[in-house]
Design a protein around this motif. Structure first.
Motif, PDB file in Angstrom:
ATOM      1  N   PRO A  39       3.942 -11.491   6.380  1.00 20.07           N
ATOM      2  CA  PRO A  39       2.660 -10.779   6.555  1.00 20.07           C
ATOM      3  C   PRO A  39       2.834  -9.262   6.536  1.00 20.07           C
ATOM      4  O   PRO A  39       1.973  -8.547   6.024  1.00 20.07           O
ATOM      5  N   ALA A  40       3.953  -8.780   7.077  1.00 24.74           N
ATOM      6  CA  ALA A  40       4.197  -7.337   7.070  1.00 24.74           C
ATOM      7  C   ALA A  40       4.368  -6.826   5.640  1.00 24.74           C
ATOM      8  O   ALA A  40       3.859  -5.764   5.284  1.00 24.74           O
ATOM      9  N   VAL A  41       5.064  -7.599   4.826  1.00 23.48           N
ATOM     10  CA  VAL A  41       5.257  -7.214   3.421  1.00 23.48           C
ATOM     11  C   VAL A  41       3.918  -7.227   2.690  1.00 23.48           C
ATOM     12  O   VAL A  41       3.600  -6.306   1.929  1.00 23.48           O
ATOM     13  N   ARG A  42       3.118  -8.277   2.918  1.00 21.98           N
ATOM     14  CA  ARG A  42       1.790  -8.335   2.295  1.00 21.98           C
ATOM     15  C   ARG A  42       0.928  -7.164   2.728  1.00 21.98           C
ATOM     16  O   ARG A  42       0.219  -6.559   1.914  1.00 21.98           O
ATOM     17  N   LEU A  43       0.976  -6.827   4.003  1.00 20.82           N
ATOM     18  CA  LEU A  43       0.199  -5.694   4.516  1.00 20.82           C
ATOM     19  C   LEU A  43       0.659  -4.398   3.862  1.00 20.82           C
ATOM     20  O   LEU A  43      -0.164  -3.578   3.446  1.00 20.82           O
ATOM     21  N   ALA A  44       1.973  -4.208   3.747  1.00 22.45           N
ATOM     22  CA  ALA A  44       2.507  -2.996   3.124  1.00 22.45           C
ATOM     23  C   ALA A  44       2.066  -2.891   1.662  1.00 22.45           C
ATOM     24  O   ALA A  44       1.667  -1.820   1.202  1.00 22.45           O
ATOM     25  N   LYS A  45       2.104  -4.016   0.941  1.00 24.70           N
ATOM     26  CA  LYS A  45       1.664  -4.007  -0.461  1.00 24.70           C
ATOM     27  C   LYS A  45       0.180  -3.690  -0.561  1.00 24.70           C
ATOM     28  O   LYS A  45      -0.255  -2.942  -1.438  1.00 24.70           O
ATOM     29  N   SER A  46      -0.605  -4.251   0.328  1.00 26.27           N
ATOM     30  CA  SER A  46      -2.046  -4.006   0.334  1.00 26.27           C
ATOM     31  C   SER A  46      -2.355  -2.543   0.644  1.00 26.27           C
ATOM     32  O   SER A  46      -3.211  -1.932   0.002  1.00 26.27           O
ATOM     33  N   LEU A  47      -1.644  -1.980   1.622  1.00 26.78           N
ATOM     34  CA  LEU A  47      -1.843  -0.568   1.959  1.00 26.78           C
ATOM     35  C   LEU A  47      -1.448   0.341   0.799  1.00 26.78           C
ATOM     36  O   LEU A  47      -2.137   1.322   0.509  1.00 26.78           O
ATOM     37  N   ARG A  48      -0.360   0.001   0.109  1.00 25.19           N
ATOM     38  CA  ARG A  48       0.077   0.797  -1.044  1.00 25.19           C
ATOM     39  C   ARG A  48      -0.966   0.748  -2.153  1.00 25.19           C
ATOM     40  O   ARG A  48      -1.321   1.768  -2.738  1.00 25.19           O
ATOM     41  N   ALA A  49      -1.491  -0.453  -2.438  1.00 21.71           N
ATOM     42  CA  ALA A  49      -2.506  -0.598  -3.481  1.00 21.71           C
ATOM     43  C   ALA A  49      -3.769   0.186  -3.120  1.00 21.71           C
ATOM     44  O   ALA A  49      -4.358   0.859  -3.974  1.00 21.71           O
ATOM     45  N   THR A  50      -4.163   0.140  -1.864  1.00 27.54           N
ATOM     46  CA  THR A  50      -5.347   0.877  -1.419  1.00 27.54           C
ATOM     47  C   THR A  50      -5.121   2.380  -1.544  1.00 27.54           C
ATOM     48  O   THR A  50      -6.001   3.110  -2.009  1.00 27.54           O
ATOM     49  N   ALA A  51      -3.944   2.840  -1.147  1.00 33.30           N
ATOM     50  CA  ALA A  51      -3.625   4.263  -1.254  1.00 33.30           C
ATOM     51  C   ALA A  51      -3.628   4.722  -2.709  1.00 33.30           C
ATOM     52  O   ALA A  51      -4.138   5.803  -3.031  1.00 33.30           O
ATOM     53  N   LEU A  52      -3.086   3.892  -3.619  1.00 34.40           N
ATOM     54  CA  LEU A  52      -3.081   4.257  -5.042  1.00 34.40           C
ATOM     55  C   LEU A  52      -4.490   4.290  -5.619  1.00 34.40           C
ATOM     56  O   LEU A  52      -4.814   5.155  -6.433  1.00 34.40           O
TER      57      LEU A  52
END
Length: 192
Positions: A39-52
Motif C-alpha cells: 500500500p505504501a508503494v501504491r500511495l507513493a506512485k499515486s502521489l507521484r502521478a498526481t504531482a506530475l
C-alpha cells in the motif's frame, strides 16, 4: 563450497544452526513487511502521478518556448524514422531551435549528442510537451497531451512514403490477404 548470495546468508546461517523456529519467524516477518509495503508503494506512485499532473497543468499556463522542439518515434524507442530525419533537418536548417528527443534510457545512445534526451513520464518530459512550440512524433504522444494554441503538432507516419496501405493493396493481393475493399470504398463514399 558454493558461495551463498548476500541476501540469503542470514537464512542459510539460521538453518545451518538448526534454528528452524527463528527461520520461520523471520520468513513471516519478511512476508508481513512485503504486504505492508505494497500500500505504501501504491500511495507513493499515486502521489507521484498526481504531482506530475499538477506540474503539467502549471506548465500549460506558462508561455510557449518558440525556440523548442520535441521529437519521438515508436513510443520512446530512440532516434529514427521520419521524426529522426526532421530532427536532423531542424538542427541543420533551423539551428536556433533547440531539440529534445523522448526516449527510454536504454535507447538514449541512439540520440545525437547535440539533442537533449527526455525520459517519458518525468517532469522534464511534461514541461517539454507543455511548453515546446513544435511536437513531432510518428505514432502518438501521450494520450494526456493537450495541444495548446500556437503549438505545431506534426504526426508523421512511420515507415517510408513509398509503402502501400489501404486501397493501394488492391494491386497486391498477397499483401492484402482478406481485406474487404468494397467495405473500404463504402466508408470512403460516406465521407464524400
Amino acid at each position: 563450497g558454493h558461495p551463498v548470495p548476500a541476501r540469503s546468508r542470514l537464512r542459510h546461517t539460521v538453518i545451518r544452526l538448526g534454528l528452524y523456529r527463528t527461520h520461520r519467524l523471520t520468513e513471516l516477518a519478511q512476508g508481513f513487511g512485503r504486504r505492508a509495503a505494497r500500500p505504501a508503494v501504491r500511495l507513493a506512485k499515486s502521489l507521484r502521478a498526481t504531482a506530475l499532473r499538477l506540474h503539467y497543468r502549471v506548465q500549460l499556463r506558462l508561455p510557449l518556448r518558440e525556440n523548442r522542439a520535441v521529437f519521438a518515434a515508436y513510443g520512446g524507442r530512440g532516434h529514427g524514422c521520419n521524426p529522426g530525419a526532421l530532427e536532423e533537418a531542424f538542427r541543420t536548417f533551423a539551428p536556433h531551435i533547440r531539440t529534445a528527443w523522448v526516449a527510454h534510457p536504454e535507447h538514449h545512445h541512439t540520440v545525437p549528442t547535440a539533442t537533449r534526451r527526455l525520459r517519458p513520464g518525468t517532469a522534464a518530459y511534461w514541461t517539454a510537451l507543455a511548453r515546446s512550440k513544435y511536437l513531432v512524433d510518428n505514432t502518438d504522444f501521450d494520450r494526456r497531451l493537450v495541444k495548446r494554441p500556437g503549438q505545431i503538432l506534426v504526426q508523421t507516419q512511420h515507415g517510408t512514403p513509398l509503402k502501400h496501405m489501404g486501397l493501394d493493396l488492391q494491386e497486391h493481393p498477397a499483401a492484402a490477404r482478406d481485406l474487404d475493399f468494397e467495405a473500404m470504398l463504402r466508408g470512403v463514399d460516406q465521407w464524400d
